[in-house]
Design a protein around this motif. Structure first.
Motif, PDB file in Angstrom:
ATOM      1  N   ILE A  87       0.856  -1.190   0.000  1.00 22.04           N
ATOM      2  CA  ILE A  87       0.000   0.000   0.000  1.00 22.04           C
ATOM      3  C   ILE A  87       0.890   1.237   0.000  1.00 22.04           C
ATOM      4  N   PRO A  88       0.688   2.154  -0.941  1.00 24.42           N
ATOM      5  CA  PRO A  88       1.536   3.347  -1.005  1.00 24.42           C
ATOM      6  C   PRO A  88       1.539   4.121   0.306  1.00 24.42           C
ATOM      7  N   SER A  89       2.702   4.663   0.625  1.00 26.42           N
ATOM      8  CA  SER A  89       2.836   5.395   1.884  1.00 26.42           C
ATOM      9  C   SER A  89       2.255   6.799   1.781  1.00 26.42           C
ATOM     10  N   GLU A  90       1.997   7.266   0.551  1.00 26.39           N
ATOM     11  CA  GLU A  90       1.425   8.591   0.349  1.00 26.39           C
ATOM     12  C   GLU A  90       0.151   8.485  -0.475  1.00 26.39           C
ATOM     13  N   LYS A 142     -10.317   2.615  -2.481  1.00 24.57           N
ATOM     14  CA  LYS A 142     -11.618   3.294  -2.422  1.00 24.57           C
ATOM     15  C   LYS A 142     -11.423   4.792  -2.196  1.00 24.57           C
ATOM     16  N   ASN A 143     -10.484   5.133  -1.321  1.00 21.41           N
ATOM     17  CA  ASN A 143     -10.215   6.544  -1.047  1.00 21.41           C
ATOM     18  C   ASN A 143      -9.618   7.257  -2.258  1.00 21.41           C
ATOM     19  N   GLN A 144      -8.984   6.497  -3.156  1.00 21.45           N
ATOM     20  CA  GLN A 144      -8.439   7.079  -4.391  1.00 21.45           C
ATOM     21  C   GLN A 144      -9.503   7.214  -5.479  1.00 21.45           C
ATOM     22  N   GLY A 145     -10.703   6.685  -5.207  1.00 19.22           N
ATOM     23  CA  GLY A 145     -11.805   6.860  -6.145  1.00 19.22           C
ATOM     24  C   GLY A 145     -12.049   5.696  -7.082  1.00 19.22           C
ATOM     25  N   ALA A 146     -11.567   4.511  -6.740  1.00 21.99           N
ATOM     26  CA  ALA A 146     -11.781   3.346  -7.612  1.00 21.99           C
ATOM     27  C   ALA A 146     -13.266   3.134  -7.868  1.00 21.99           C
ATOM     28  N   LEU A 153      11.612  -0.393  -3.531  1.00 18.87           N
ATOM     29  CA  LEU A 153      11.053   0.347  -4.669  1.00 18.87           C
ATOM     30  C   LEU A 153       9.536   0.199  -4.634  1.00 18.87           C
ATOM     31  N   GLU A 154       8.829   1.319  -4.550  1.00 23.62           N
ATOM     32  CA  GLU A 154       7.403   1.275  -4.227  1.00 23.62           C
ATOM     33  C   GLU A 154       6.492   1.191  -5.441  1.00 23.62           C
ATOM     34  N   ALA A 155       6.832   1.897  -6.536  1.00 21.42           N
ATOM     35  CA  ALA A 155       5.906   1.993  -7.669  1.00 21.42           C
ATOM     36  C   ALA A 155       6.650   1.763  -8.986  1.00 21.42           C
TER      37      ALA A 155
END
Length: 404
Positions: free
Chosen positions: A33-36, A71-75, A358-360
């Protein structure tokens, strides 16, 4: 964002990311899960978890945390991606995770579609096949961590899920779907359609493509991507001519064939004896000191038969020791100037990307279906190719090197 996807390991995540990309969608793959909250825009976010072999309660908790972030990102739609050979352990995590996601998003039903026909994974009459052989009769029946003891998906889910499964034994029609809805109007449930051809996949998306939650392997991702009809294009990454390190921790029959072929073609290799690791006679640092002065690409592998792995006492602890050693080797290699890493093994790949921090990733062209080239957003000089142990032809390592 159109689709938010969670996957049970990193190679599974890169697998489905490549098919979404092939279907015309832009994709960003995250290791965990992204940290930001502020992340690069894309049509699809894929979050790689490590829930395939995690204890069930933690696997469910991690999955729901990832779904909440998406969900918070708008999926608008969610995809729960699991291995195309499912999980045949009675206490497996697929059922509990899918149940929890349906409950959290207040969804009545979803589909179970582990198929990936292009790689020989098909479903017929509710049974999962690998290259035409029932799952429990394939070489995967002896997997040291998730042995495949049954090929009937509803039987596997019966041990894992709270909700019933219904096999669709005839061509999908809206009337059939409606009849299942009416007969299960007070309960959640799953449907298992046939999927052994591209036409089946297109038909599944025709009738189920608007479901809020889809569960399965990566076989539906390309068809689902085309449903959105975006103008996104596959990312083309510049070729990288740096030295390459190959790391293999999988003990699958396919990976062992690939290792044998690589060696037969005259390439350098180094075998890690797990007993030496156990007895502290060998470590990532001592191995690197043996090979670092070789001016050639090299394969480092611990791959062995599942019988030998199990014979060396606790297979889970042995697997973790191998993963940690190979992950540490990847970090040392990067620090020593290598920029290309090709990995065989899902758990091994997960350990390596975690170690590298490496995150993304951007998704590039696929070496073979389901196995793309990855470019970390934080270090665009690096190229990673990460495959599940059972994927790829015998010349996979050589082909992957040529593609990078």
């Amino acid at each position: 964002m159109l689709i938010g996807c969670i996957a049970d390991d990193f190679t599974g995540a890169s697998d489905i990311a490549s098919f979404f990309n092939k279907g015309g969608l832009s994709v960003v793959l995250f290791n965990g899960i992204p940290s930001e909250n502020k992340v690069e825009n894309a049509d699809v976010y894929v979050i790689a978890l490590k829930t395939r072999t995690l204890n069930t309660s933690q696997a469910v908790q991690d999955s729901l945390q990832a779904i909440r972030w998406l969900k918070n990102q708008g999926a608008k739609q969610y995809y729960v991606k699991y291995c195309s050979t499912f999980d045949s352990t009675p206490k497996g995590n697929i059922g509990p995770i899918c149940d929890a996601v349906l409950e959290y998003l207040n969804v009545q039903y979803s589909i179970l579609v582990p198929s990936l026909p292009v790689n020989g994974r098909t479903v017929e009459n509710g049974h999962l096949f690998v290259n035409g052989v029932p799952l429990d009769e394939s070489s995967m029946r002896d997997h040291p961590l998730t042995p495949m003891w049954d090929s009937e998906i509803s039987n596997l889910m019966k041990e894992q899920s709270k909700y019933p499964c219904h096999v669709i034994t005839q061509p999908i029609q809206q009337e059939i779907i409606n009849s299942y809805k009416s007969s299960n109007n007070s309960s959640r449930y799953y449907l298992i359609p046939d999927y052994s051809t591209d036409l089946h996949g297109e038909n599944i998306i025709k009738y189920f493509g608007d479901l809020k939650v889809i569960t399965g392997g990566s076989g539906l991702a390309e068809h689902l991507g085309r449903r959105y009809l975006t103008d996104s294009l596959t990312t083309e990454l510049a070729k990288n001519n740096s030295k390459t390190i190959f790391l293999a921790g999988s003990c699958s029959e396919r990976t062992r064939e690939q290792i044998a072929y690589f060696k037969e073609q005259g390439y350098q290799s180094y075998f890690i004896d797990v007993l030496n690791l156990k007895d502290a006679k060998e470590s990532a640092k001592t191995i690197w000191s043996e090979i670092k002065n070789k001016n050639e690409d090299i394969l480092i592998y611990s791959s062995d038969t599942s019988e030998n792995i199990q014979r060396n006492s606790n297979s889970h602890l042995i697997s973790e020791l191998i993963e940690e050693t190979l992950a540490e080797l990847s970090k040392i290699a990067i620090e020593d100037g290598f920029t290309n890493i090709i990995v065989a093994g899902g758990e091994t790949s997960g350990a390596i990307v975690k170690k590298l921090g490496l995150e993304a990733y951007k998704i590039g062209r696929s070496v073979t279906p389901g196995i793309p080239i990855l470019q970390p957003l934080a270090n665009t000089d690096i190229r990673l190719v990460l495959k599940s142990g059972n994927f790829g032809e015998k010349d996979f390592f050589i082909k992957a090197r040529a593609y990078i």
